[in-house]
Motif scaffolding. Structure first.
Motif, mmCIF file in Angstrom:
data_model
loop_
_atom_site.group_PDB
_atom_site.id
_atom_site.type_symbol
_atom_site.label_atom_id
_atom_site.label_comp_id
_atom_site.label_asym_id
_atom_site.label_seq_id
_atom_site.Cartn_x
_atom_site.Cartn_y
_atom_site.Cartn_z
ATOM 1 N N SER A 49 37.469 43.334 37.185
ATOM 2 C CA SER A 49 37.004 43.276 35.792
ATOM 3 C C SER A 49 36.456 44.611 35.315
ATOM 4 C CB SER A 49 35.922 42.200 35.635
ATOM 5 O OG SER A 49 34.825 42.446 36.499
ATOM 6 N N LYS A 50 36.483 45.629 36.179
ATOM 7 C CA LYS A 50 35.923 46.925 35.808
ATOM 8 C C LYS A 50 36.968 48.031 35.950
ATOM 9 C CE LYS A 50 31.108 45.799 37.174
ATOM 10 N NZ LYS A 50 31.278 44.498 37.855
ATOM 11 N N LYS A 51 36.962 48.748 37.060
ATOM 12 C CA LYS A 51 37.668 50.023 37.156
ATOM 13 C C LYS A 51 39.178 49.913 37.021
ATOM 14 C CE LYS A 51 37.400 54.424 39.569
ATOM 15 N NZ LYS A 51 36.829 55.194 40.698
ATOM 16 N N LEU A 52 39.768 48.821 37.462
ATOM 17 C CA LEU A 52 41.219 48.691 37.310
ATOM 18 C C LEU A 52 41.638 48.639 35.842
ATOM 19 C CD1 LEU A 52 42.113 46.229 40.201
ATOM 20 C CD2 LEU A 52 42.881 48.598 39.957
ATOM 21 N N THR A 59 44.359 52.617 40.966
ATOM 22 C CA THR A 59 45.360 51.584 41.181
ATOM 23 C C THR A 59 44.867 50.534 42.184
ATOM 24 O OG1 THR A 59 46.428 52.672 43.062
ATOM 25 C CG2 THR A 59 47.129 53.352 40.847
ATOM 26 N N GLN A 60 45.640 49.465 42.301
ATOM 27 C CA GLN A 60 45.321 48.445 43.289
ATOM 28 C C GLN A 60 45.359 49.018 44.700
ATOM 29 O OE1 GLN A 60 47.437 44.648 42.659
ATOM 30 N NE2 GLN A 60 47.896 45.360 40.585
ATOM 31 N N ASP A 61 46.280 49.945 44.942
ATOM 32 C CA ASP A 61 46.334 50.583 46.262
ATOM 33 C C ASP A 61 45.077 51.406 46.525
ATOM 34 O OD1 ASP A 61 48.800 49.480 46.826
ATOM 35 O OD2 ASP A 61 49.929 51.228 46.128
ATOM 36 N N PHE A 127 38.860 33.190 36.109
ATOM 37 C CA PHE A 127 39.069 34.535 36.639
ATOM 38 C C PHE A 127 38.201 34.820 37.860
ATOM 39 C CE2 PHE A 127 38.961 39.150 36.715
ATOM 40 C CZ PHE A 127 40.260 39.488 36.369
ATOM 41 N N ARG A 128 38.877 35.132 38.998
ATOM 42 C CA ARG A 128 38.144 35.498 40.207
ATOM 43 C C ARG A 128 38.966 36.310 41.205
ATOM 44 N NH1 ARG A 128 33.523 34.818 42.843
ATOM 45 N NH2 ARG A 128 33.484 34.418 45.098
ATOM 46 N N THR A 129 40.263 36.122 41.255
ATOM 47 C CA THR A 129 41.070 36.663 42.340
ATOM 48 C C THR A 129 41.989 37.794 41.872
ATOM 49 O OG1 THR A 129 42.950 35.180 42.016
ATOM 50 C CG2 THR A 129 41.101 34.348 43.332
ATOM 51 N N LEU A 130 42.551 38.485 42.858
ATOM 52 C CA LEU A 130 43.534 39.524 42.561
ATOM 53 C C LEU A 130 44.749 38.922 41.866
ATOM 54 C CD1 LEU A 130 44.490 42.458 42.794
ATOM 55 C CD2 LEU A 130 45.284 41.932 45.122
ATOM 56 N N SER A 131 45.130 37.721 42.229
ATOM 57 C CA SER A 131 46.248 37.050 41.552
ATOM 58 C C SER A 131 45.927 36.806 40.084
ATOM 59 C CB SER A 131 46.566 35.724 42.249
ATOM 60 O OG SER A 131 46.967 35.935 43.592
ATOM 61 N N ASP A 132 44.678 36.432 39.789
ATOM 62 C CA ASP A 132 44.259 36.256 38.397
ATOM 63 C C ASP A 132 44.378 37.571 37.635
ATOM 64 O OD1 ASP A 132 43.570 33.596 38.900
ATOM 65 O OD2 ASP A 132 41.509 34.125 39.423
ATOM 66 N N TYR A 133 43.933 38.662 38.253
ATOM 67 C CA TYR A 133 44.007 39.972 37.601
ATOM 68 C C TYR A 133 45.462 40.329 37.292
ATOM 69 C CZ TYR A 133 44.469 45.013 37.245
ATOM 70 O OH TYR A 133 44.837 46.272 36.832
ATOM 71 N N ARG A 134 46.323 40.150 38.273
ATOM 72 C CA ARG A 134 47.725 40.522 38.074
ATOM 73 C C ARG A 134 48.349 39.724 36.938
ATOM 74 N NH1 ARG A 134 49.224 40.729 44.566
ATOM 75 N NH2 ARG A 134 48.527 42.887 44.920
ATOM 76 N N GLU A 157 32.611 41.607 30.670
ATOM 77 C CA GLU A 157 33.433 42.708 31.162
ATOM 78 C C GLU A 157 34.904 42.508 30.824
ATOM 79 O OE1 GLU A 157 30.550 43.806 34.969
ATOM 80 O OE2 GLU A 157 32.541 42.958 35.327
ATOM 81 N N ILE A 158 35.400 41.281 30.979
ATOM 82 C CA ILE A 158 36.800 41.007 30.658
ATOM 83 C C ILE A 158 37.061 41.164 29.163
ATOM 84 C CG2 ILE A 158 38.531 39.175 30.548
ATOM 85 C CD1 ILE A 158 38.326 40.462 33.261
ATOM 86 N N ALA A 159 36.137 40.682 28.324
ATOM 87 C CA ALA A 159 36.307 40.849 26.876
ATOM 88 C C ALA A 159 36.355 42.319 26.508
ATOM 89 C CB ALA A 159 35.169 40.143 26.135
ATOM 90 N N SER A 160 35.467 43.109 27.104
ATOM 91 C CA SER A 160 35.444 44.548 26.866
ATOM 92 C C SER A 160 36.753 45.193 27.296
ATOM 93 C CB SER A 160 34.265 45.175 27.624
ATOM 94 O OG SER A 160 34.368 46.576 27.680
ATOM 95 N N ALA A 161 37.239 44.816 28.480
ATOM 96 C CA ALA A 161 38.476 45.412 28.998
ATOM 97 C C ALA A 161 39.674 45.061 28.116
ATOM 98 C CB ALA A 161 38.709 44.939 30.431
ATOM 99 N N LEU A 162 39.784 43.799 27.735
ATOM 100 C CA LEU A 162 40.962 43.356 26.988
ATOM 101 C C LEU A 162 41.033 43.968 25.599
ATOM 102 C CD1 LEU A 162 41.032 39.581 27.997
ATOM 103 C CD2 LEU A 162 42.675 41.345 28.677
ATOM 104 N N VAL A 163 39.902 44.038 24.900
ATOM 105 C CA VAL A 163 39.940 44.585 23.547
ATOM 106 C C VAL A 163 40.281 46.070 23.576
ATOM 107 C CG1 VAL A 163 37.506 45.266 23.257
ATOM 108 C CG2 VAL A 163 38.815 44.398 21.288
ATOM 109 N N GLN A 164 39.893 46.748 24.649
ATOM 110 C CA GLN A 164 40.246 48.169 24.782
ATOM 111 C C GLN A 164 41.711 48.368 25.167
ATOM 112 O OE1 GLN A 164 36.853 50.815 26.432
ATOM 113 N NE2 GLN A 164 36.393 48.772 27.239
#
Length: 398
Positions: A49-52, A59-61, A127-134, A157-164
């Motif tokens: 929910s932050k740096k990615l 990156t995920q890697d 929202f909790r997992t890497l699969s959710d993020y993907r 954090e998710i609202a902030s990320a998505l609107v950006q």
């Protein structure tokens, strides 16, 4: 019996990673097995929910923990544990497979709190997992209308990320002002302003009471009787600790966690618990359960060393943090406006003190980032007192 491990870890999150590395740090060379319910290896949840979202070069890697490569642990992914038998030193999965162990760590974390009548799906993400993020990144690529449910740190954090990222975002939360459960009134209004200025549509004072997912959208039913349509819904309503995996084999806390002592041992022999699921005796704040990354990493490493022979205790009081837009906070203890608050201007930021009748119970530093500030907050909480005039706290933590 299919397999036996000297050290078996139930749970495939950050605690499992830290514990496996702690076992090796202590010098133990026994076999390590990790049973993870998620289909992906241990991954740092804060990045989801932050740096990615905020760092295009990250990156995920870059975030990957490489647990198996660094420790030799064998990962069994997509495995749900059904029962634990401490007497036989066995764990049985939902598929009927049995794993034996010498020493067992329960690092089961928790499951997202759900809304009755709103099932998870392709466009409904608890929202909790890497699969959710993907999946959310896939959805966000089409600049959809996303409804985010929950005004806590995950939802914000998710609202902030998505609107950006160009999405149309509606944020549904139960408070009168976004963040008013954490921040004093003036700071909460400033915090809310960050979202409205960025274009987030706020629906305050409401809860989701159900909904239906169609092929290309979701309709939510809100507590005021209205309906809200969206292309996707992301829910961040906290977690329910997954202590039920151990059943009656260990002592359970009132909220469903697992009770441990200062060595992170449960009431069952050769069984430890750590992370979100563990209710432990904090040396400063008393017995509690903490659902944050600092606790996961530090407690995980500690329990790994203890399982491998260290006689140490867990004496760390964890901090937690959140980032939205270009702002953020760090906190120690209880940051809740149910307590008395003192707001202290500190440069371009603020320090908030939270008190009850007896002591300072929490400190939050908004846009004030320093390791010495966190340490000073811990020292203040450790005193276990409060001044008669709460305003005397101004300037204590910087």
């Amino acid at each position: 019996m299919a397999q036996h491990y000297d050290f078996l870890i139930v749970g495939g999150g950050m605690v499992a990673d830290a514990a496996a590395k702690g076992i090796r740090e202590q010098g133990a060379d026994g076999t390590i097995g990790i049973l993870g319910e998620e289909p992906t290896p241990p991954f740092p949840r804060p990045a989801l929910s932050k740096k990615l979202w905020t760092d295009p070069d990250f990156t995920q890697d870059d975030a990957a923990l490489h647990t198996d490569d660094e420790t030799g642990a064998e990962l069994h992914l997509g495995v749900r544990v059904a029962s634990v038998d401490p007497e036989r030193h066995e764990v049985t999965t939902a598929d009927g497979e049995t794993f034996g162990y010498g020493r067992l760590l329960l690092a089961t974390g928790g499951h997202p709190t759900r809304v009755d009548g709103l099932e998870p799906g392709d466009r409904v993400l608890y929202f909790r997992t890497l699969s959710d993020y993907r999946r959310l990144r896939e959805l966000a690529a089409d600049d959809p209308h996303v409804v985010v449910v929950g005004g806590g740190y995950i939802g914000s954090e998710i609202a902030s990320a998505l609107v950006q990222h160009g999405c149309t975002v509606t944020l549904v939360h139960p408070g009168e002002v976004l963040g008013d459960h954490v921040f004093p009134a003036s700071l909460a209004r400033s915090y809310e302003g960050l979202f409205t200025q960025a274009g987030v549509r706020l629906r305050p004072g409401l809860r989701v009471e159900g909904g239906e997912q169609t092929g290309d959208g979701v309709t939510l039913r809100l507590s005021d009787g209205s309906a809200l349509d969206a292309d996707a819904v992301v829910l961040g309503l906290g977690i329910t600790p997954a202590g039920d995996v151990a059943g009656a084999a260990v002592q359970r806390s009132d909220d469903g966690g697992i009770v441990v002592d200062e060595h992170l041992a449960t009431s069952a022999p050769d069984v430890w618990a750590a992370g979100d699921v563990a209710e432990y005796p904090d040396r400063i704040l008393g017995r509690r359960r903490v659902e944050h990354v600092d606790n996961a990493e530090t407690m995980g490493a500690t329990v790994g060393r203890i399982m491998a022979g260290s006689d140490e205790t867990y004496d760390h009081t964890p901090m937690y943090y959140s980032d939205v837009f270009d702002h953020g906070y760090e906190a120690v203890g209880t940051a809740s406006t149910d307590l008395e608050t003192v707001l202290d201007a500190a440069g371009d930021g603020y320090v908030v003190y939270y008190l009850d009748d007896d002591a300072v119970r929490g400190v939050l530093m908004w846009d004030v980032f320093s390791e010495t500030g966190v340490d000073a907050a811990r020292e203040l909480l450790a005193r276990g007192t409060r001044p008669d005039d709460a305003s005397e706290l101004v300037g204590t933590v910087r």
